[in-house]
Motif scaffolding. Structure first.
Motif, PDB file in Angstrom:
ATOM      1  N   ASP A  43       1.298  -1.156  -0.111  1.00  0.00           N
ATOM      2  CA  ASP A  43       0.001   0.015  -0.029  1.00  0.00           C
ATOM      3  C   ASP A  43       0.375   1.194   0.220  1.00  0.00           C
ATOM      4  O   ASP A  43       0.600   1.507  -0.357  1.00  0.00           O
ATOM      5  CB  ASP A  43      -0.946   0.271   0.781  1.00  0.00           C
ATOM      6  N   GLY A  44       1.899   1.205   1.156  1.00  0.00           N
ATOM      7  CA  GLY A  44       2.403   2.348   0.723  1.00  0.00           C
ATOM      8  C   GLY A  44       3.354   2.509  -0.835  1.00  0.00           C
ATOM      9  O   GLY A  44       3.341   3.426  -1.313  1.00  0.00           O
ATOM     10  N   VAL A  91      -1.539  -5.064  -1.936  1.00  0.00           N
ATOM     11  CA  VAL A  91      -1.712  -5.771  -0.892  1.00  0.00           C
ATOM     12  C   VAL A  91      -1.293  -4.485   0.494  1.00  0.00           C
ATOM     13  O   VAL A  91      -0.254  -3.526   0.596  1.00  0.00           O
ATOM     14  CB  VAL A  91       0.222  -6.678  -0.683  1.00  0.00           C
ATOM     15  N   ASN A 126      -1.572  -3.703   4.135  1.00  0.00           N
ATOM     16  CA  ASN A 126      -1.824  -4.000   5.057  1.00  0.00           C
ATOM     17  C   ASN A 126      -1.450  -2.624   6.860  1.00  0.00           C
ATOM     18  O   ASN A 126      -1.747  -3.153   7.058  1.00  0.00           O
ATOM     19  CB  ASN A 126      -0.271  -5.116   5.645  1.00  0.00           C
ATOM     20  N   MET A 128       0.197  -0.416   6.583  1.00  0.00           N
ATOM     21  CA  MET A 128       1.129   0.508   6.875  1.00  0.00           C
ATOM     22  C   MET A 128       2.264  -0.100   5.870  1.00  0.00           C
ATOM     23  O   MET A 128       2.480  -0.415   5.033  1.00  0.00           O
ATOM     24  CB  MET A 128       1.651  -0.368   8.157  1.00  0.00           C
ATOM     25  N   TYR A 129       3.729   0.714   6.276  1.00  0.00           N
ATOM     26  CA  TYR A 129       4.650  -0.162   5.395  1.00  0.00           C
ATOM     27  C   TYR A 129       5.150  -0.984   6.221  1.00  0.00           C
ATOM     28  O   TYR A 129       6.337  -0.347   7.514  1.00  0.00           O
ATOM     29  CB  TYR A 129       5.603   1.555   6.263  1.00  0.00           C
ATOM     30  N   GLY A 130       5.034  -1.891   6.340  1.00  0.00           N
ATOM     31  CA  GLY A 130       5.090  -3.034   6.797  1.00  0.00           C
ATOM     32  C   GLY A 130       6.111  -3.486   7.542  1.00  0.00           C
ATOM     33  O   GLY A 130       6.965  -3.739   8.278  1.00  0.00           O
TER      34      GLY A 130
HETATM   35 MG    MG Z   1       2.410  -2.224   3.584  1.00  0.00          MG
END
Ligand code: MG
Ligand code: TPP
Length: 555
Positions: free
Chosen positions: A437-438, A462, A464, A466-468
């Protein structure tokens, strides 16, 4: 309009050189600084793709350079146009990709006054580009453009920057064209190959690592035949998995982020490493811990097209200055020893790879990315191209040369423009981009470019929230202290529809495949918005478990 008095504008001479050197595509964001060059494109058989941001344009060009081995071509305006394109330049450098960035420049007589958007491109891009230049004399365009093509592709390929002063581009001149350029092959010598043969004959636990650029489908096939004849295990380096068929019985796996520990042990325990094309940089070498520096314990044979890369980090026993294409062809001349002492180990290496990537792990939440990637394996044609940015996944498989486009440079925002560049080049191929997403929103506006040119790429976002990847590092180093890694996201399926594409939201693994089929059927550029549980931090560890483990360690 072109004159018929034997003269051309410098802009026309420039574009004619591109035609002669075989350019079929240019990617750009227009600027008044190079409008004369744009005009010259009007009458020539080069497809122009106008983009929404220079980073997208430069990445599309880089992706074509990566896929074809010939320079990708990008045109941008001065100052902000050029600095926006820097991401693509840096990727081309780290990924050893031929790329030529043309930058419109202020008029020559205004230089050194800090005129509007003035930059000194030699200074700004000097440490990123292989060569940065500015053309003052239009009569030298054929010479300097020929040099740009040779510089971008020769030795270790990379980016070249050519600044074009605005007033220079409109000058009229009579000048002959340069001959068409051909990339220069770098062949191994007969002595190199016989020394290599001796080293292989003396080895007990050899392994082959393939990476870098300057490959081709025939070169990959030649390495596969060599591996078969010698029963050698072959591993690919970071984001070069497409260089060796994962279903081939000699494939030992991928040396990327979070690699199979058994593969790492195999490389460490080898007595001979044949590294073809790669540099074994920070990522594949696991932070430069895999081999000792400067003198690895293993006998190292390093094959690289750039002479300056040989002995740069690792001191090889045998350094072979050759392009993978040429070296792979020369491998056909080697003879295997009568007894292949390592023969029994290669099937074990392949079994280790299959075990590591066969069955997806279970993860928290209703969407399991591993299951989706495993499920896609037999649904996609073998030549489907998969692009991504930072996002990596151990379950991705690449069956053919050129099916993986991902930045060694780890640049977010790569996947969407790379997919567009590929679809423009090969409209008949299935092209998919995976983006976090980021990652997606760094260059996601290029989805408009896909719609404008009718390029039905499928983008899997994808999400989630966040900057996972950074959150993972944060939880490991500063457990529970979340700063700057949460994201509040838009509805990505609605975003796709707003641009004139196809959009769908996927909230369960089982819904992915029908959504994918519907996206294909739509014939439109598509975004599939995957809602992934933030707890599914990695294929093996949840967010909560990562935090708890780190908290226990930090106590
Ligand atoms: Mg992410
Ligand atoms: C251009 C750029 N900026 C920043 C980073 C640092 N970085 C690496 S991974 C990452 C987070 C990626 O987030 P997302 O795309 O949502 O994927 P996720 O890790 O959540 O799967 C960041 C910020 C980078 N690699 N590239």
């Amino acid at each position: 309009m072109r004159a018929n008095d034997g003269t051309r504008t410098a802009g026309e001479v420039l574009i004619d050189q591109l035609v002669i050197h075989g350019v079929r595509h240019v990617f750009c964001v227009p600027g008044e600084s190079y409008i004369a060059a744009l005009d010259a494109l009007h009458d020539r058989d080069i497809a122009v793709t106008v983009c929404r941001h220079e980073s997208g344009a430069a990445i599309m060009a880089e992706a074509q350079g990566k896929a074809t081995g010939r320079p990708g071509i990008c045109f941008v305006t001065r100052g902000p146009g050029a600095t926006n394109a820097a991401a693509g330049l840096h990727i081309a450098r780290q990924d050893s990709t031929p790329l030529i960035l043309f930058v419109g420049q202020i008029a020559r007589e205004m230089r050194e006054r800090e005129a509007f958007q003035e930059l000194d491109y030699r200074a700004v891009f000097g440490s990123i580009a292989k060569w940065a230049t500015e053309i003052d004399d239009p009569a030298r365009i054929p010479e300097l453009i020929s040099r740009a093509f040779h510089a971008a592709t020769g030795g270790r390929p990379g980016p070249v920057v050519v600044a074009l002063p605005e007033d220079m581009l409109v000058e009229r001149i009579a000048v002959p064209d340069a001959p068409a350029f051909e990339p220069i092959e770098t062949w191994p010598g007969a002595t190199d190959m016989s020394r290599l043969q001796k080293l292989i004959w003396a080895a007990a636990r050899p392994i082959v690592l393939v990476g870098g650029s300057r490959w081709s489908q025939p070169a990959c096939a030649a390495v596969a035949r060599f591996a078969e004849r010698f029963a050698l295990p072959v591993a690919t380096t970071f984001r070069r998995a497409h260089l060796f068929d994962p279903e081939h019985p000699c494939y030992a796996g991928d040396l990327g982020i979070g690699p199979n520990p058994k593969l790492l042990a195999r490389v460490k325990g080898a007595d001979l490493i044949l590294l073809i094309g790669g540099r074994l940089g920070e990522m594949p070498s696991q932070g430069y811990t895999l081999l000792d520096i400067p003198a690895p314990r293993q006998t190292l044979v390093h094959v690289h097209p750039g002479a300056e890369e040989l002995g740069r980090v690792y001191r090889p026993q045998l350094a072979i200055n050759a392009a993978p294409t040429a070296f792979a062809a020369a491998l056909e001349g080697l003879e295997p020893p009568k007894e292949l002492r390592w023969r029994g180990e290669t099937p074990v290496a392949h079994a280790d790879f299959l075990a590591w990537t066969g069955e997806p792990t279970s993860v928290p939440g209703p969407v399991n990315l591993g299951e989706i990637l495993v499920g896609l394996r037999d649904k996609l044609p073998a030549d489907a191209v998969i692009c991504n940015g930072v996002w990596v996944h151990r379950y991705g498989r690449y069956r053919r040369y050129g099916t993986q486009l991902a930045p060694i440079a780890g640049s977010m925002g790569y996947g969407v423009p790379a997919a567009i560049g590929m679809k423009r080049l090969m409209p008949e191929r299935t092209v998919i981009a995976f983006a976090g997403d980021g990652d997606f929103l760094m260059t996601g506006q290029e989805f408009a470019t896909a719609v404008q040119y009718g390029l039905p790429v499928i983008v899997v976002v994808v999400d989630n929230g966040m900057y996972g990847t950074i959150r993972m590092h944060q939880e490991r180093q500063y457990p529970g202290r979340v700063v700057a890694t949460d994201l509040k996201n838009p509805d990505f399926a609605a975003y796709a529809r707003a641009f004139g594409g196809y959009g769908a939201t996927v909230e369960k693994t089982a819904d992915f495949f029908p959504a994918f089929a519907a996206a294909q059927k739509s014939g439109l550029p598509a975004i599939l918005h995957l809602k992934v549980d933030p707890e599914a931090l990695t294929p093996t560890m949840s967010l909560a478990a990562t935090r708890a483990k780190a908290q226990a360690e930090h106590m």
